[in-house]
Enzyme design. Structure first.
Site, PDB file in Angstrom:
ATOM      1  N   ASP A 163      27.477 -12.082 -26.599  1.00 51.64           N
ATOM      2  CA  ASP A 163      26.137 -12.509 -26.190  1.00 51.64           C
ATOM      3  C   ASP A 163      25.504 -11.398 -25.359  1.00 51.64           C
ATOM      4  O   ASP A 163      25.870 -10.226 -25.486  1.00 51.64           O
ATOM      5  CB  ASP A 163      26.189 -13.848 -25.442  1.00 51.64           C
ATOM      6  CG  ASP A 163      27.047 -13.799 -24.178  1.00 51.64           C
ATOM      7  OD1 ASP A 163      27.377 -12.687 -23.711  1.00 51.64           O
ATOM      8  OD2 ASP A 163      27.387 -14.871 -23.633  1.00 51.64           O
ATOM      9  N   SER A 214      32.384 -14.974 -15.101  1.00 51.30           N
ATOM     10  CA  SER A 214      32.311 -15.488 -16.467  1.00 51.30           C
ATOM     11  C   SER A 214      33.177 -14.722 -17.457  1.00 51.30           C
ATOM     12  O   SER A 214      33.452 -15.214 -18.547  1.00 51.30           O
ATOM     13  CB  SER A 214      30.856 -15.494 -16.946  1.00 51.30           C
ATOM     14  OG  SER A 214      30.282 -14.209 -16.841  1.00 51.30           O
ATOM     15  N   HIS A 220      28.692 -10.664 -22.481  1.00 49.31           N
ATOM     16  CA  HIS A 220      30.150 -10.777 -22.600  1.00 49.31           C
ATOM     17  C   HIS A 220      30.697 -10.225 -23.911  1.00 49.31           C
ATOM     18  O   HIS A 220      30.031 -10.286 -24.952  1.00 49.31           O
ATOM     19  CB  HIS A 220      30.552 -12.257 -22.477  1.00 49.31           C
ATOM     20  CG  HIS A 220      29.980 -12.933 -21.277  1.00 49.31           C
ATOM     21  ND1 HIS A 220      28.831 -13.701 -21.331  1.00 49.31           N
ATOM     22  CD2 HIS A 220      30.381 -12.934 -19.984  1.00 49.31           C
ATOM     23  CE1 HIS A 220      28.555 -14.148 -20.110  1.00 49.31           C
ATOM     24  NE2 HIS A 220      29.479 -13.694 -19.284  1.00 49.31           N
TER      25      HIS A 220
END
Length: 395
Positions: free
Chosen positions: A360, A69, A363
């Protein structure tokens, strides 16, 4: 498209002008500016110079990205997965404020590196436009929640493992054979940049997630690290066998310092979760050794180790020098450290996003990604070893 001699001269002049103008301003204000503002100006200057220089012509033939991600730019949009970022407020600072599937408020480290290298935004592998000539400047194969091990991330649903990402590249390679002759393709692959950002999920969505995985009961930390590096090596050599020759292999960041781990481990203010960080250091030590081994054994290629752990730790430790005021909480999230539950659809994020290291629960923000990309692109050996991305591109 090739630049005219006039355009090349103009771009060079632009770079020189930016450097001269900024340096003159800094000379006039050095006695008055505090250290924090000088550092911010330095990063702004570096970013503008790198962008102007890269605009002259692409420094690599293409860029192929494998990861999770931290680098996914929309592949998981097409999967049945909980690990998605195709909803507001993700992408709030991306062009047109679009939630493209990037796990940040804006650009990822991959977007910035591509910009520095003179490349456009890469297509996600799963994007229908990623076919034929649409592959020529590179493809992003990264998938959120994916790991080195096949089972990593299954708690979040579908994902594209490292093994499958390599196979997807091999599939695209068959299409590229229709775009150029064999000799041209071999040269094209040699001049392309391969970026691998993988391994974090093998800890936070596997080894450390004891409610879902038994790996920590089966393997002691050293044995588990050995297993990861063994599988990692197979994938890197598979990419080498397919013709790629320039590799940026990024280490794992300080996992114990992300909001999710701070919240789950009730870390006191100013401290990180020690176990997660110890595991990351153990993995990175072996990964750097692997890079040395690969450079010794495969002299027709170059393998670069990206010291993500050191770079992120530096940003957190010297946060104010980089313009950050919040290092232990997500800009968008719920609970302790805004990290117990990650950013939900239509949540209201913080306003001062550029002052947060983390977007978040897991990340970095766009602001942090830009600094990390700059360190990888033209940083010293402490950031990228044995050379940085810019130097590798010039080979």
């Amino acid at each position: 498209m090739a630049l005219t001699a006039y355009s090349k001269t103009r771009n060079k002049a632009l770079v020189n002008f930016i450097v001269f103008e900024k340096m003159e301003n800094m000379k006039l204000r050095r006695s008055r500016l505090p250290a924090m503002l000088l550092t911010i100006l330095f990063w702004e200057l570096s970013f503008q110079v790198s962008t102007a220089a890269a605009a002259a012509s692409p420094q690599v033939a293409a860029m192929f990205v494998f990861g999770d991600s931290l680098s996914d730019n929309g592949n998981n949009n097409y999967l049945n997965s909980l690990a998605k970022a195709n909803y507001d407020p993700y992408g709030i600072d991306f062009p047109q404020g679009s939630a493209s599937g990037r796990f940040s408020n804006g650009n990822t480290i991959i977007d910035y590196l591509g910009d520095f290298l003179g490349l456009p935004l890469l297509p996600a592998y799963a994007n229908p436009d990623a076919t034929g000539s649409g592959l020529l400047q590179g493809v992003n194969y990264a998938s959120a929640s994916a790991g080195i091990l096949e089972e990593t991330g299954r708690n979040l649903g579908e994902r594209i493992s490292f093994r499958q990402q390599v196979e997807n590249f091999a599939s695209n390679l068959e299409q590229l054979k229709n775009e150029m002759k064999a000799e041209q393709l071999a040269e094209y692959l040699k001049k392309s940049l391969t970026i691998v950002i993988m391994g974090s999920n093998d800890y936070i969505n596997n080894y450390l997630l004891t409610s879902f995985y038994a790996t920590s009961y089966i393997y002691p930390p050293t044995t588990y690290t050995d297993l990861l590096i063994q599988q990692y090596t197979k994938r890197i050599l598979a990419l080498y066998s397919l013709g790629l020759r320039k590799f940026l292999i990024a280490g794992i960041g300080p996992l114990g310092c992300i909001p999710n781990q701070l919240a789950n481990n009730f870390a006191p203010p100013g401290k990180c979760a020690s176990l997660a960080n110890d595991l990351a250091v153990m993995f990175n030590t072996q990964l750097r050794s692997l890079v040395n081994q690969l450079n010794t054994n495969y002299t027709d290629a170059i393998f670069v180790y990206g010291n993500t752990y050191g770079a992120v730790s530096d940003i957190i430790t010297n946060s104010r020098d980089y313009g950050f005021t919040v290092t232990d909480s997500g800009c968008c999230g719920i609970g302790r450290n805004q990290g117990e539950i990650t950013c939900l659809p239509f949540s209201a994020p913080c306003v001062n996003r550029d002052q947060h290291v983390f977007w978040d629960a897991f990340h970095p923000t766009q602001a942090a990604n830009r600094i990390l990309a700059e360190k990888a692109y033209n940083g010293p050996p402490s950031d990228c070893y044995p050379m940085n991305v810019k130097q590798m591109a010039e080979l």
